[in-house]
Enzyme design. Structure first.
Site, PDB file in Angstrom:
ATOM      1  N   GLY A 122       0.800  -1.291  -0.227  1.00 35.55           N
ATOM      2  CA  GLY A 122       0.341   0.047  -0.131  1.00 35.55           C
ATOM      3  C   GLY A 122       0.805   1.177   0.197  1.00 35.55           C
ATOM      4  N   SER A 156      -1.535  -4.319  -6.242  1.00 36.39           N
ATOM      5  CA  SER A 156      -1.411  -5.290  -6.822  1.00 36.39           C
ATOM      6  C   SER A 156      -2.043  -6.846  -5.784  1.00 36.39           C
ATOM      7  CB  SER A 156       0.505  -6.253  -7.165  1.00 36.39           C
ATOM      8  OG  SER A 156      -0.120  -5.621  -8.371  1.00 36.39           O
ATOM      9  N   GLU A 239      13.670  -4.246  -3.603  1.00 34.56           N
ATOM     10  CA  GLU A 239      12.253  -3.927  -4.694  1.00 34.56           C
ATOM     11  C   GLU A 239      13.135  -3.827  -5.977  1.00 34.56           C
ATOM     12  OE1 GLU A 239       8.918  -1.509  -4.429  1.00 34.56           O
ATOM     13  OE2 GLU A 239       8.381  -1.576  -6.212  1.00 34.56           O
TER      14      GLU A 239
END
Length: 373
Positions: A122, A156, A239
């Site tokens: 989020g 997602s 990431e």
């Protein structure tokens, strides 16, 4: 590469090949984002390949980030369905391990490693996009806990996840980067609404998450209250520094290479050869990032560099396939036509997810100004 990693690579290849041969998945582009199969994730967990770098007392494998790179590279090359555990394994688990309290680590890390809990991210918001400094979702004190109110978009698999990582504003400051904090949110909590967003392929993996005064225990704050910007910036090294920024279109590249093996035009052979050479360089950068992580460093600049170069590479894989293959993209077809369609439809997101090009170039420039850190 040590013999140990060669053995691990062979084991991962063998598992992916057996599941593929059994018809349990078909290779696809963007599998780490769109290929969701909790059964496959639990098989990886059973073999100790989720949380492979985490300490054994937290359910991890106690191995290196280079070992994790081997596992993720082979799964991405296979186009295997890894989305169910990807965010927690790549990003949230390491953030909890780095900043979480011992209680938070004991509560979540073993269950992530066992694929018992799954996470979505989020971060992005309608008004802020991927500019995390512009986050408007708020978290306010409520007795011994917090209340979160706001909305996140482009999340997602929120409809399939048990928990969410949420970046929220807990205070003000003179700079937009100040006053941000990181939370774990149970998506079964009252006040959470998940709405589907259907993408251009007609698939549902994106969602909008609405938080209406959602209660969160104080113990589910990740790290220091108000230190979210520094933490999330370092977290994004996990990431951006992985090979998913390079190998999302690998099944397409492999199919393209097979198609030009014999009798192909020299221009097609040259174009595929150039892509293979660039891929070798990107793998080397990813390997150096994994080595940095093994020393405890957070290679923010190098991870941003890999993501930026990887975005360009993945776009060029799709464009090269379209230019030299002579194949008409068909999202309903198997093989090269289907993979080309997947690559074309996924391409608009390459330069947005994980940070826009402008954000990445800023990080790279700042890193150079600070002496290349």
């Amino acid at each position: 590469m040590s013999e140990d990693l060669d053995v691990l690579r062979g084991q991962v290849r063998d598992l992916a090949a057996r599941w593929r041969a059994a018809g349990r998945f078909r290779p696809r582009c963007d599998a780490w984002l769109r290929g969701h199969d909790i059964g496959f994730s639990r098989e990886l967990a059973r073999r100790g390949w989720i949380g492979i770098t985490w300490p054994r007392e937290h359910g991890g494998g106690g191995r290196s980030n280079r070992a994790r790179l081997v596992v993720t590279e082979e799964l991405l090359r296979a186009g295997a369905p890894v989305a169910a555990h990807w965010m927690a394994d790549r990003q949230i688990g390491p953030a909890i391990l780095r900043y979480g309290t011992p209680e938070l680590q004991r509560e979540f890390l073993p269950r992530i490693a066992a694929a018992e809990v799954t996470f979505c991210l989020g971060m992005s918001e309608t008004e802020a996009g991927s500019d995390l400094a512009a986050v408007r979702t708020t978290a306010t004190r409520d007795g011994d806990g917090w209340r979160i109110t706001g909305a996140k978009v482009w999340t997602s698999h929120a409809h399939r996840s048990s928990h969410a990582y949420v970046l929220a504003r807990t205070g003000g400051g003179q700079r937009r980067h100040e006053g941000l904090s990181e939370f774990v949110v149970d998506l079964a909590s009252p006040g959470v609404t998940v709405r589907p967003i259907i993408d251009l392929q007609g698939e549902h993996h994106f969602n909008e998450m609405i938080f209406d005064d959602v209660p969160v225990p104080d113990g589910w704050v990740i790290g220091q209250v108000g230190a979210g910007w520094r933490q999330v910036t370092e977290q994004l090294s996990f990431e951006r520094g992985g090979l998913e920024r390079v190998l999302s279109t690998y099944p397409l590249l492999e199919a393209l290479a097979r198609s030009v093996r014999s009798g192909a035009e020299p221009d097609a052979v040259r174009a595929v050869g150039e892509l293979a050479a660039r891929l070798a360089v990107l793998r080397r950068i990813a390997w150096e990032i994994a080595a940095d992580l093994d020393t405890g460093a957070a290679p923010v600049r190098r991870a941003a560099l890999l993501k930026h170069l990887g975005t360009t590479f993945e776009r060029d894989v799709t464009e090269t396939a379209r230019r030299v293959s002579g194949v008409r993209p068909d999202p309903t077809a198997a093989g090269l036509p289907g993979l080309l369609a997947q690559g074309i439809l996924a391409a608009p997101g390459f330069s947005i997810r994980g940070g826009t090009t402008e954000v990445l170039l800023t990080l790279i420039a700042r890193g150079e100004a600070d002496g290349g850190r």
